[in-house]
Motif scaffolding. Sequence first.
Motif, PDB file in Angstrom:
ATOM      1  N   ALA A  54      -4.813  10.647  -8.754  1.00  0.00           N
ATOM      2  CA  ALA A  54      -3.881  10.484  -9.864  1.00  0.00           C
ATOM      3  C   ALA A  54      -4.604  10.505 -11.208  1.00  0.00           C
ATOM      4  CB  ALA A  54      -3.095   9.176  -9.703  1.00  0.00           C
ATOM      5  N   VAL A  55      -5.720   9.789 -11.306  1.00  0.00           N
ATOM      6  CA  VAL A  55      -6.476   9.767 -12.552  1.00  0.00           C
ATOM      7  C   VAL A  55      -7.018  11.156 -12.880  1.00  0.00           C
ATOM      8  CG1 VAL A  55      -8.549   8.843 -13.664  1.00  0.00           C
ATOM      9  CG2 VAL A  55      -7.048   7.330 -12.374  1.00  0.00           C
ATOM     10  N   LEU A  60      -3.385  17.068 -16.455  1.00  0.00           N
ATOM     11  CA  LEU A  60      -2.644  18.284 -16.123  1.00  0.00           C
ATOM     12  C   LEU A  60      -1.171  17.971 -15.917  1.00  0.00           C
ATOM     13  CD1 LEU A  60      -2.637  21.289 -15.454  1.00  0.00           C
ATOM     14  CD2 LEU A  60      -3.272  20.699 -13.103  1.00  0.00           C
ATOM     15  N   GLN A  61      -0.872  16.839 -15.303  1.00  0.00           N
ATOM     16  CA  GLN A  61       0.525  16.456 -15.100  1.00  0.00           C
ATOM     17  C   GLN A  61       1.232  16.207 -16.427  1.00  0.00           C
ATOM     18  OE1 GLN A  61       1.811  13.070 -15.452  1.00  0.00           O
ATOM     19  NE2 GLN A  61       3.843  13.448 -14.567  1.00  0.00           N
ATOM     20  N   GLN A  62       0.526  15.639 -17.403  1.00  0.00           N
ATOM     21  CA  GLN A  62       1.121  15.405 -18.714  1.00  0.00           C
ATOM     22  C   GLN A  62       1.430  16.718 -19.438  1.00  0.00           C
ATOM     23  OE1 GLN A  62       1.973  12.219 -20.382  1.00  0.00           O
ATOM     24  NE2 GLN A  62       2.046  12.000 -18.154  1.00  0.00           N
ATOM     25  N   GLY A  73       8.648  12.675 -13.399  1.00  0.00           N
ATOM     26  CA  GLY A  73       8.786  12.752 -11.947  1.00  0.00           C
ATOM     27  C   GLY A  73       8.754  14.175 -11.428  1.00  0.00           C
ATOM     28  N   TRP A  74       9.501  15.075 -12.081  1.00  0.00           N
ATOM     29  CA  TRP A  74       9.517  16.464 -11.651  1.00  0.00           C
ATOM     30  C   TRP A  74       8.154  17.122 -11.827  1.00  0.00           C
ATOM     31  CZ3 TRP A  74      13.031  18.458  -8.651  1.00  0.00           C
ATOM     32  CH2 TRP A  74      14.331  17.935  -8.658  1.00  0.00           C
ATOM     33  N   ALA A  75       7.474  16.796 -12.920  1.00  0.00           N
ATOM     34  CA  ALA A  75       6.141  17.364 -13.156  1.00  0.00           C
ATOM     35  C   ALA A  75       5.155  16.898 -12.086  1.00  0.00           C
ATOM     36  CB  ALA A  75       5.643  16.976 -14.545  1.00  0.00           C
ATOM     37  N   ALA A  76       5.209  15.615 -11.743  1.00  0.00           N
ATOM     38  CA  ALA A  76       4.308  15.089 -10.711  1.00  0.00           C
ATOM     39  C   ALA A  76       4.605  15.725  -9.353  1.00  0.00           C
ATOM     40  CB  ALA A  76       4.442  13.571 -10.631  1.00  0.00           C
ATOM     41  N   THR A  77       5.888  15.876  -9.029  1.00  0.00           N
ATOM     42  CA  THR A  77       6.260  16.491  -7.755  1.00  0.00           C
ATOM     43  C   THR A  77       5.779  17.931  -7.669  1.00  0.00           C
ATOM     44  OG1 THR A  77       8.240  15.090  -7.651  1.00  0.00           O
ATOM     45  CG2 THR A  77       8.189  17.047  -6.243  1.00  0.00           C
ATOM     46  N   LEU A  78       5.981  18.687  -8.740  1.00  0.00           N
ATOM     47  CA  LEU A  78       5.555  20.087  -8.753  1.00  0.00           C
ATOM     48  C   LEU A  78       4.036  20.198  -8.639  1.00  0.00           C
ATOM     49  CD1 LEU A  78       6.255  23.073  -9.070  1.00  0.00           C
ATOM     50  CD2 LEU A  78       6.173  22.767 -11.567  1.00  0.00           C
ATOM     51  N   LEU A  79       3.324  19.329  -9.323  1.00  0.00           N
ATOM     52  CA  LEU A  79       1.863  19.369  -9.270  1.00  0.00           C
ATOM     53  C   LEU A  79       1.355  19.037  -7.870  1.00  0.00           C
ATOM     54  CD1 LEU A  79      -0.840  19.691 -10.680  1.00  0.00           C
ATOM     55  CD2 LEU A  79      -0.685  17.307 -11.423  1.00  0.00           C
ATOM     56  N   PHE A 180      -2.057  12.445  -1.517  1.00  0.00           N
ATOM     57  CA  PHE A 180      -1.467  13.297  -2.548  1.00  0.00           C
ATOM     58  C   PHE A 180      -0.058  12.829  -2.901  1.00  0.00           C
ATOM     59  CE2 PHE A 180      -4.728  16.582  -1.952  1.00  0.00           C
ATOM     60  CZ  PHE A 180      -4.838  17.045  -3.248  1.00  0.00           C
ATOM     61  N   ILE A 181       0.718  12.426  -1.901  1.00  0.00           N
ATOM     62  CA  ILE A 181       2.087  11.965  -2.175  1.00  0.00           C
ATOM     63  C   ILE A 181       2.065  10.689  -3.014  1.00  0.00           C
ATOM     64  CG2 ILE A 181       4.191  11.098  -1.105  1.00  0.00           C
ATOM     65  CD1 ILE A 181       3.619  12.950   1.260  1.00  0.00           C
ATOM     66  N   ILE A 182       1.206   9.737  -2.635  1.00  0.00           N
ATOM     67  CA  ILE A 182       1.106   8.495  -3.405  1.00  0.00           C
ATOM     68  C   ILE A 182       0.572   8.762  -4.803  1.00  0.00           C
ATOM     69  CG2 ILE A 182      -0.017   6.228  -3.496  1.00  0.00           C
ATOM     70  CD1 ILE A 182      -0.014   6.243  -0.453  1.00  0.00           C
ATOM     71  N   ALA A 183      -0.374   9.715  -4.925  1.00  0.00           N
ATOM     72  CA  ALA A 183      -0.885  10.078  -6.245  1.00  0.00           C
ATOM     73  C   ALA A 183       0.228  10.625  -7.131  1.00  0.00           C
ATOM     74  CB  ALA A 183      -2.010  11.095  -6.111  1.00  0.00           C
ATOM     75  N   GLY A 184       1.145  11.400  -6.552  1.00  0.00           N
ATOM     76  CA  GLY A 184       2.278  11.897  -7.329  1.00  0.00           C
ATOM     77  C   GLY A 184       3.162  10.769  -7.827  1.00  0.00           C
TER      78      GLY A 184
END
Length: 375
Positions: A54-55, A60-62, A73-79, A180-184
């Motif tokens: 996540a860190v 990139l997620q931002q 949420g959508w950005a994190a899911t897509l990433l 990866f899921i928890i990181a999202g």
Amino acid sequence: MTRKYEPDEELERHIASRLLDVLIRAGLVLALVMLCYRVFSPFLTLMVWAVILAVTLYPLQQKMARKMGGKQGWAATLLVLLSLLLLFGPTVLLLSSLGDSVQETVTAVQTLSVKIPVPNPSIAAWPIIGKKIYAAWVLAYNDLPAFVKSMQPKVVDLTKVLLGVVAGIGGGLLQLLASFIIAGIIMAFGQAGAKSSLAIFRRIVGAERGDEFAKLSTSTIRAVAQGVIGIAFIQAIIVGLCLIIASVPWPGVLTVIVLVLGIAQVPALIVTLPAIIYIWSSHGDYSNVEAIGYTVLLLVAGMADNVLKPLMLGRGVEAPMPVILLGALGGMATAGILGMFIGAVLLVLGYRIFMGWVAANPHSEAASAEDHAET
């Protein structure tokens, strides 16, 4: 005339009562901490790896969230989906190849179908261990069943270890997917998490040093994950896929070796050059065009870190390479493949925080100022 000291019994009872109260509260807090750790310990490695991911991916997620109208949420899911598509597929392929190679070796040992090459007499001239290795090799070449029987206890132990490695591959893949899921999820609530982590650092080290330590921790995780482990991981995947395409034996094992060498900052050519020699030797059934093509692929893959480092390394990692290597190998010994990443990041993070604390010693600064004034 001296005045006789008379103890204040009321004060002593008050102090004893307060001390007992403090000890009881401290014991209850300690018991609560131990129970919480016991409940959380099965997920500790998973959560640490999720936080590292996540860190690392948060900037990139931002950027993606800003382009999507601030939808965190959508950005994190897509990433997360893109990351799994780009990394998880090749990783599954390579780990599956590793498992197949280990399983084939175990089967070959159990069925005595291993092909032993002719031993070279020059091995006997090696110092200390040469004669023993040559004698064992000659025995295995002339009478493999007798050799296996003489080595049966060690073979059984080795078989158990190899089967354990194969069994752990599936668990490692599931743990990687869950991380990866928890990181999202963590990235989706990244702003609140950043405030909470900053508050924790300020509470632990004080308001003045809290911001500095929080920034140091974040930059260290990103530098190690992107500049060292990220490059080693990407290069290992590239080399592994090239080895599979070129039909080189044991591609999964060689990929793990490339990964370890990459973390230790050792060139991957140490693995790719022997693979090229194998392609051009009589052991490989390749035409000249195939051999040339695979040679070019492996040479480019072996030098991919020269292109990746300027793109991902940034300012680099302010930690000695032995620290990174020890963290990676120690983490792999305790927690498998994921532990390799976690161990390197945690050890470098601890090293950076400790050296930053040492450098911020006010007494050493005062001593340096005095020495400078005297000179």
